[in-house]
Design a protein around this motif. Structure first.
Motif, PDB file in Angstrom:
ATOM      1  N   PRO A   9       0.803  -1.222   0.000  1.00 60.16           N
ATOM      2  CA  PRO A   9       0.000   0.000   0.000  1.00 60.16           C
ATOM      3  C   PRO A   9       0.838   1.275   0.000  1.00 60.16           C
ATOM      4  CG  PRO A   9      -0.831  -1.568   1.629  1.00 60.16           C
ATOM      5  CD  PRO A   9       0.490  -2.092   1.139  1.00 60.16           C
ATOM      6  N   ASP A  35       2.148   1.991  -3.496  1.00 58.19           N
ATOM      7  CA  ASP A  35       1.018   2.391  -4.331  1.00 58.19           C
ATOM      8  C   ASP A  35       0.666   3.859  -4.097  1.00 58.19           C
ATOM      9  OD1 ASP A  35       0.681   0.027  -5.636  1.00 58.19           O
ATOM     10  OD2 ASP A  35      -0.929  -0.718  -4.352  1.00 58.19           O
ATOM     11  N   GLU A  70      -2.097   5.250 -12.799  1.00 57.25           N
ATOM     12  CA  GLU A  70      -2.949   4.969 -11.634  1.00 57.25           C
ATOM     13  C   GLU A  70      -3.257   6.234 -10.846  1.00 57.25           C
ATOM     14  OE1 GLU A  70      -0.760   2.065  -9.481  1.00 57.25           O
ATOM     15  OE2 GLU A  70      -1.409   0.379 -10.726  1.00 57.25           O
ATOM     16  N   ALA A  96      -8.650  -2.886 -13.758  1.00 62.22           N
ATOM     17  CA  ALA A  96      -8.469  -3.213 -12.342  1.00 62.22           C
ATOM     18  C   ALA A  96      -9.320  -2.321 -11.451  1.00 62.22           C
ATOM     19  CB  ALA A  96      -6.992  -3.088 -11.967  1.00 62.22           C
ATOM     20  N   ARG A  97      -9.383  -1.047 -11.800  1.00 61.87           N
ATOM     21  CA  ARG A  97     -10.162  -0.103 -11.002  1.00 61.87           C
ATOM     22  C   ARG A  97     -11.657  -0.427 -11.065  1.00 61.87           C
ATOM     23  NH1 ARG A  97      -8.391   5.003 -13.070  1.00 61.87           N
ATOM     24  NH2 ARG A  97      -6.596   4.750 -11.684  1.00 61.87           N
ATOM     25  N   MET A 151     -12.550  -3.675  -9.118  1.00 58.72           N
ATOM     26  CA  MET A 151     -12.563  -3.442  -7.675  1.00 58.72           C
ATOM     27  C   MET A 151     -13.786  -2.641  -7.259  1.00 58.72           C
ATOM     28  SD  MET A 151     -10.027  -4.961  -6.263  1.00 58.72           S
ATOM     29  CE  MET A 151     -10.101  -4.150  -4.662  1.00 58.72           C
ATOM     30  N   GLN A 160     -10.393   0.037   0.935  1.00 65.76           N
ATOM     31  CA  GLN A 160      -9.862  -0.201  -0.408  1.00 65.76           C
ATOM     32  C   GLN A 160      -8.540  -0.953  -0.347  1.00 65.76           C
ATOM     33  OE1 GLN A 160      -9.609   3.551  -2.428  1.00 65.76           O
ATOM     34  NE2 GLN A 160     -11.820   3.772  -2.650  1.00 65.76           N
ATOM     35  N   ASN A 186      -9.350  -4.488   0.564  1.00 65.45           N
ATOM     36  CA  ASN A 186     -10.006  -5.171  -0.553  1.00 65.45           C
ATOM     37  C   ASN A 186      -9.019  -5.640  -1.616  1.00 65.45           C
ATOM     38  OD1 ASN A 186     -12.494  -4.774   0.627  1.00 65.45           O
ATOM     39  ND2 ASN A 186     -12.995  -2.946  -0.572  1.00 65.45           N
ATOM     40  N   LYS A 187      -7.919  -4.918  -1.767  1.00 62.79           N
ATOM     41  CA  LYS A 187      -6.913  -5.340  -2.738  1.00 62.79           C
ATOM     42  C   LYS A 187      -6.349  -6.712  -2.383  1.00 62.79           C
ATOM     43  CE  LYS A 187      -5.371  -0.787  -4.313  1.00 62.79           C
ATOM     44  NZ  LYS A 187      -4.237   0.163  -4.413  1.00 62.79           N
ATOM     45  N   TYR A 188      -6.202  -6.956  -1.092  1.00 59.96           N
ATOM     46  CA  TYR A 188      -5.719  -8.270  -0.667  1.00 59.96           C
ATOM     47  C   TYR A 188      -6.813  -9.323  -0.799  1.00 59.96           C
ATOM     48  CZ  TYR A 188      -1.538  -6.036   1.227  1.00 59.96           C
ATOM     49  OH  TYR A 188      -0.359  -5.340   1.353  1.00 59.96           O
ATOM     50  N   THR A 239       0.155  -5.436  -4.305  1.00 60.10           N
ATOM     51  CA  THR A 239      -0.293  -6.207  -3.144  1.00 60.10           C
ATOM     52  C   THR A 239       0.075  -7.673  -3.263  1.00 60.10           C
ATOM     53  OG1 THR A 239      -2.455  -6.303  -4.236  1.00 60.10           O
ATOM     54  CG2 THR A 239      -2.181  -4.696  -2.468  1.00 60.10           C
TER      55      THR A 239
END
Length: 553
Positions: free
Chosen positions: A109, A112, A270, A308-309, A312, A324, A327-329, A471
């Motif tokens: 994270p 990112d 991103e 990807a966005r 999610m 958020q 949630n990525k994990y 992640t």
């Protein structure tokens, strides 16, 4: 469906070239040579990559230096409890590894948020603090604190540097380029500590005979009884402080140099900084921004980020900033194909470490009959050179041959070598002086093991598909460090039990071989669902890309 201004410019070129069919469009990822030969087509990227892998060099340097420092008598005189206690010795090594596991896990994270480039610079600063604490340590507390702080930085660097390399490279050379990270690690396993171990001599006090436990029929150094009241009269503390301090220099070079390195185009997209992303991509590819292949690759990056966005957002609507991140994990294990991808990546990293014996190379060579003060340190230097040279085949073959053949042959070779060494140590290890030929054969097979490990599991463990991104790579990299922590902690204890350690490592090599006989590469294949595929197709059409562009990215 309306298009963005960027897709209009590319779309007009497509229309002018009668490229409504995807087959007429040459994708950016398909240009250039595959693998090793492709590395030299863009010397700018190759130069950036070689420089960025200084992060891997720092880890490799620590591996080489700490194993030698633990065998230096003046270090034992300063820290006798660490030198003589196998458990403390294991914790000395493993403190850095445990901290690295934590650093790699939380760095996903972070990088990112702040970007790959800034993340590398910040971790260099942390590493400088940790290295300074180790080099200037006056008590075990400072020494362990330095190991922990440096570990946080090294764990983060081994997460972010391979990802940075993957994001600035093209698909054709990605495997070979990321394998340069392992080459840098092996290059870091060096001769510095061997050279500095001779500062003031190789013995703490040459005038005092050894009174320690017998090794191969000869007494060894005991820091509690073999050190004069005023400290060592021969070998000085510089013999171990200099190599610990030397790692500050490459870290400074990495931190200062990264100020002039490009940002990751993917990360810029991103962040919504698309103009900058196109400029950086143009700079990396050494082509103008309006070049067809550059613009197509830029749109591919935009499509993947957008996909990807949207996935999610559809899966986790109304999620806050903290949610958020979580949630990525969760998304990585949201389906069996995605879970399998993570499991295979983690198993690869685990086996990579459970097959490795580099941290205690001087101890191993000393156990096999070499002089622990001189010859074993020299052999460790040779071991590092063999390690580095044997990594080169992976850089040449990974993109053209694939993971699976290298992993299978490497695991089989490691199993055979370690089983032979374990058998020889068990049968003849109590008296190598009488069985000198057996000792030499064992040493030869340690080097043959080194070759098999270095071209297969060592570099390939770092090479994970770009789809996992931050992640996913943080999880697999933290698995590396957790496994490394276990190995570093228990190996000193196992080495005290004859050939048992080698049989245990051979067992893990066999397990790695059996697991790899399954189709490893399939775990990294096309695992998208029908709904995700439809979403991909929609994004590709909107951006003016052929559908296969994103599906094959």
């Amino acid at each position: 469906m309306p298009r963005s201004p960027r897709s209009n410019s590319v779309g007009s070129k497509q229309e002018g070239g009668n490229s409504n069919s995807g087959s007429d469009l040459v994708l950016a990822g398909s240009e250039g040579r595959v693998g090793f030969r492709g590395l030299f087509e863009n010397k700018f990227i190759l130069g950036i990559s070689l420089f960025s892998t200084l992060g891997g060099f720092l880890f490799g340097y620590d591996q080489g230096v700490v194993s030698n420092v633990l065998a230096i008598e003046s270090f034992g005189a300063k820290f006798p409890e660490i030198y003589t206690d196998a458990t403390l010795k294991g914790w000395f090594v493993s403190t850095l590894l445990l901290a690295a596991c934590f650093g790699a896990n939380v760095n996903g994270p972070v990088c990112d948020k702040i970007g790959r480039k800034v993340d590398i610079i910040c971790n260099v600063v942390i590493f400088l603090l940790g290295s300074s604490l180790q080099a200037g340590a006056t008590s075990p507390a400072y020494l362990f604190a330095g190991r922990a702080v440096a570990g946080l930085a090294i764990g983060s660097l081994t997460h972010v540097v391979p990802m940075y390399l993957a994001e600035i490279s093209s698909a054709k050379i990605r495997g070979s380029l990321v394998s340069l990270q392992q080459l840098a690690i092996t290059f870091g396993v060096n001769w510095i500590a061997y050279g500095t171990s001779h500062i003031g001599g190789t013995r703490c006090a040459p005038e005092i005979p050894y009174t320690g436990a017998l090794l191969n029929g000869r007494p060894t150094f005991d820091p509690y009884t073999d050190v004069p009241p005023g400290g060592c009269t021969g070998q000085t503390q510089a013999s171990w402080r200099v190599p610990l301090a030397f790692q500050i220099f490459p870290a400074l070079c990495l931190g200062i140099g990264m100020l002039f390195m490009p940002y990751s185009p993917r990360w810029l997209v991103e962040q919504g900084r698309e103009e900058e992303a196109l400029e950086e991509l143009s700079r990396l590819r050494r082509k103008p921004a309006d070049n067809r292949s550059v613009r197509i690759e830029f749109l591919e990056i935009m499509a993947e980020v957008r996909f990807a966005r949207e996935v999610m957002k559809a899966a986790y609507p109304n999620a806050g900033p903290v949610r958020q991140i979580i949630n990525k994990y969760l998304a990585l294990v949201s389906s069996w194909p995605k879970s399998k991808r993570i499991i295979v990546g983690c198993l690869t990293m685990m086996f990579q470490q459970f097959m490795a014996i580099i941290y205690y190379a001087p101890t191993i060579f000393g156990q096999l009959g070499l002089d622990p003060n001189t010859t074993s340190l020299f052999a460790t230097g040779v071991y590092g050179i063999v390690n580095m040279l044997s990594t080169l085949p992976a850089i040449v073959l990974l993109d053209s041959v694939g993971r699976r053949p290298l992993l299978i042959s490497g695991a089989a070779g490691c199993f055979t070598c370690l089983a032979i060494v374990g058998s020889l140590v068990t049968a003849y290890g109590k008296d190598w002086q009488v069985h000198a030929v057996a000792a030499r054969v064992a040493i030869v097979f340690v080097f043959v093991y080194d070759v098999n490990f270095s071209y297969s599991w060592a570099p390939i463990g770092w090479d994970l598909p770009l789809h996992l991104r931050s992640t996913g790579i943080s999880i697999t990299t933290s698995t590396t460090w957790l496994s490394n922590f276990v190995v570093g902690l228990v190996t000193p204890i196992m080495l005290n039990v004859g050939g048992m350690a080698y049989f245990i490592f051979a067992g893990f090599s066999l397990a790695a071989l059996l697991s790899t006989l399954e189709e490893t590469d399939a775990a990294f294949g096309d695992n998208v669902t029908d709904r995700e595929r439809e979403r991909m197709e929609s994004i590709c059409r909107e951006l003016g890309l052929p559908v296969r562009a994103l599906l094959n990215a």
